[in-house]
Design a protein around this motif. Sequence first.
Motif, short mmCIF file in Angstrom:
data_model
loop_
_atom_site.label_atom_id
_atom_site.label_comp_id
_atom_site.label_asym_id
_atom_site.label_seq_id
_atom_site.Cartn_x
_atom_site.Cartn_y
_atom_site.Cartn_z
N VAL A 1 0.82 -1.21 0.00
CA VAL A 1 0.00 0.00 0.00
C VAL A 1 0.86 1.26 0.00
O VAL A 1 0.57 2.22 -0.70
CB VAL A 1 -0.93 -0.03 1.22
CG1 VAL A 1 -1.55 1.31 1.46
CG2 VAL A 1 -2.00 -1.07 1.02
N MET B 1 1.34 4.22 7.18
CA MET B 1 0.31 3.78 6.24
C MET B 1 -0.83 4.77 6.19
O MET B 1 -1.31 5.12 5.11
CB MET B 1 -0.22 2.40 6.66
CG MET B 1 0.58 1.27 6.07
SD MET B 1 0.23 -0.28 6.91
CE MET B 1 -1.29 -0.73 6.13
N ILE B 2 -1.28 5.23 7.37
CA ILE B 2 -2.40 6.17 7.37
C ILE B 2 -1.99 7.47 6.69
O ILE B 2 -2.73 8.03 5.87
CB ILE B 2 -2.88 6.43 8.82
CG1 ILE B 2 -3.45 5.13 9.41
CG2 ILE B 2 -3.94 7.52 8.86
CD1 ILE B 2 -3.89 5.24 10.85
N LEU C 1 -1.78 7.03 2.86
CA LEU C 1 -3.09 6.91 2.23
C LEU C 1 -3.87 8.21 2.28
O LEU C 1 -4.66 8.50 1.38
CB LEU C 1 -3.89 5.79 2.89
CG LEU C 1 -3.43 4.42 2.44
CD1 LEU C 1 -4.00 3.35 3.31
CD2 LEU C 1 -3.83 4.19 1.00
N ALA C 2 -3.64 9.03 3.33
CA ALA C 2 -4.36 10.30 3.40
C ALA C 2 -3.81 11.26 2.36
O ALA C 2 -4.57 12.01 1.75
CB ALA C 2 -4.23 10.88 4.81
N LEU C 3 -2.48 11.23 2.13
CA LEU C 3 -1.89 12.18 1.21
C LEU C 3 -1.92 11.68 -0.23
O LEU C 3 -2.21 12.41 -1.16
CB LEU C 3 -0.44 12.49 1.62
CG LEU C 3 -0.30 13.08 3.02
CD1 LEU C 3 1.15 13.13 3.44
CD2 LEU C 3 -0.92 14.47 3.06
N PRO D 1 -3.60 8.45 -1.90
CA PRO D 1 -4.36 7.21 -1.69
C PRO D 1 -3.88 6.04 -2.54
O PRO D 1 -4.11 4.89 -2.18
CB PRO D 1 -5.79 7.61 -2.03
CG PRO D 1 -5.73 8.95 -2.61
CD PRO D 1 -4.46 9.58 -2.24
#
Lengths: 296, 339
Positions: free
Chosen positions: B258, B311-312, B315-317, B319
């Motif tokens: 991811v 990871m968060i 994915l926030a910046l 995806p």
Amino acid sequence: MAVYVQFLIDVLSLGSLYALMALGLVIVYGILKLVNFAYGELIMVAGYSLFLLGGTPLPWLVMAAVAVLMAIGAGIATEYAAFRPVRSKSVTAVLITSFAFSTLLQNAALLFISPRARTVPLPDIFSDTVVLFGAIIPLRNILTIVAAAIMLAIFSFIMKKTVLGLAMRAAATKFTMARMLGIPANLVITSAFALSGLLAGVVSLFWLGRIGSVVPGIGLEPLLVAFIATVIGGMRSLQGAVFGGFLLALIVTTFNYLLPPELLKFRDAFTFSLVILILLWRPDGLIQGPATGQRT
Amino acid sequence: MNNSKLITFVAIVIPVLAVMLAARFLGFPVFERIVTLLFINMILVLGLQAFMGNSGILSFAHIAFMGIGAYTSSLFTIPLQMRGMVLPDLYPVLKPILLSPYAAIAVGAVAAMLVAALVAYPLMRLSDAAAVITSFALLVVMHTIMVNWSEVTNGPRTLFGVPKATTIYLAAAGAILAALIALYFKESRTGLLLRAVRDDEVAAGAMGANLSLLRWKGFVLSALLAGFAGGLWAHFITSYQPSAFYLKETFVILGMLVIGGAGTVSGAVLGTFVVTFAFEALRATENALNSSSVFPWQLVGLTEIVLALAMIAVLALRPGGLIEAEEFGATWRKLRRRG
């Protein structure tokens, strides 16, 4: 007779827990169309809150109330940390952020508390038993059933009779349209997470009552149960989640009574294989809710 | 192979060879171990990419296929005189069979593929959340079996006596092969159709794409790679338990894919490199902090916390991960043309 009563109470009490768990998962799924992988950690949070309060002289009911509040808080925190930053982007992204948040909470418990099991304080009533039609039943099983009935009544009252419940059901059916009609999206989503936390918090009291202690990985089993119950019940319907919970409890309890000991250790494998078979027959679950629009 | 695909392939091979040579000739045994595990993880991540990147469906079950590959290959290579001690209840049919480690790794990969082919067909009819949840259930089913089938896995206890056969060269060759397979699969007819289904299920279905068959092909291929990685891993680690193939490892593998970018092969490779080195650096820090006892208690789980936050944040910046949609080769050619 005694065996049947015992079986019935076992199914009903386990089913009550499973149904409440599944309901808490499906209420978020219904609105956001997103699966919350950090849901099991709400139970862990409530468990550790009870453990930390264990040394204080507070009455147990106050500790329980604080634990449930902590679970609600953790539910709302999940929304802010894992869902809000990515929820408009992609379904996979949110699955992964909630999985990451779950790992984060578990490892925080490992780091700041302990990898070992911690005993939680429980009232004496949890270890009492009663005799019913010749069967010895732990009193906590009957309490579980009563508590679940009360929770389900409160829940259906909120969903059917209050403005908030109406707004949540509207958002679950067509999110975009509900927003256009002036329903505040963030408020609806936050309340869904809070309700989900409330259900998980109440479940956690009885879940901990069955095992008596809390470990960082405690959330996995309830999470799995909630997943499977919602998938077989039907991911879109609240009734389906409750039905799936009781059905799963029936399957698990039947295996517990019937399987010989050398196969009993494979019970989870049997249960989940049966679930896969049910899905082969009905890929959308047993009770199909209303068709819903895409989340945007 | 067209030009841009070739550039992507070369861009993957160069760092693989570079770290391999560095590990081999710098002379730190620890570094060689890390790099070998990096290559094995790369095979696993590329396998997951072949399914997840093209079909858009998250799968939790892959680590269990790695387990099948590991256990199956080990069954055939544990020396005969040790077998009675390691697996006292082994079925008599399996007792006298001894294969060379290379043949056994191949057998393990095929076994993982066959299991996937059998169990995945019904599951591939499901989409979205239901598909993810059933793959999670599948992981639990296979884990339960691995923990309890004492006859072939030694139960929850450690399986030992597996001969060491995986060298850094073999792992590097495997990683390059996996990259080649993933690149080819992505541009193959199946891969293209699978991406069409991912982007619009209804439209692709209306044009005649058989979505469950397409997903099944992708899943089987990725289980084959996972099983292959498992065999290599077992013959590198030599003793392991079923807990090596469960949620913690799933989290690391998913993190690699991811953060790098699930949609592209280049992203999967980049993610493997970045996360492996970050992970090892963090773990070294954790150990250093523990041994110098700066904190009054033992630090556990710090590495996972940092990975979860990363990871968060990614994915926030972004995806889609670091390399979202375009393979390295295509980007390179565009830059060349412009410049």
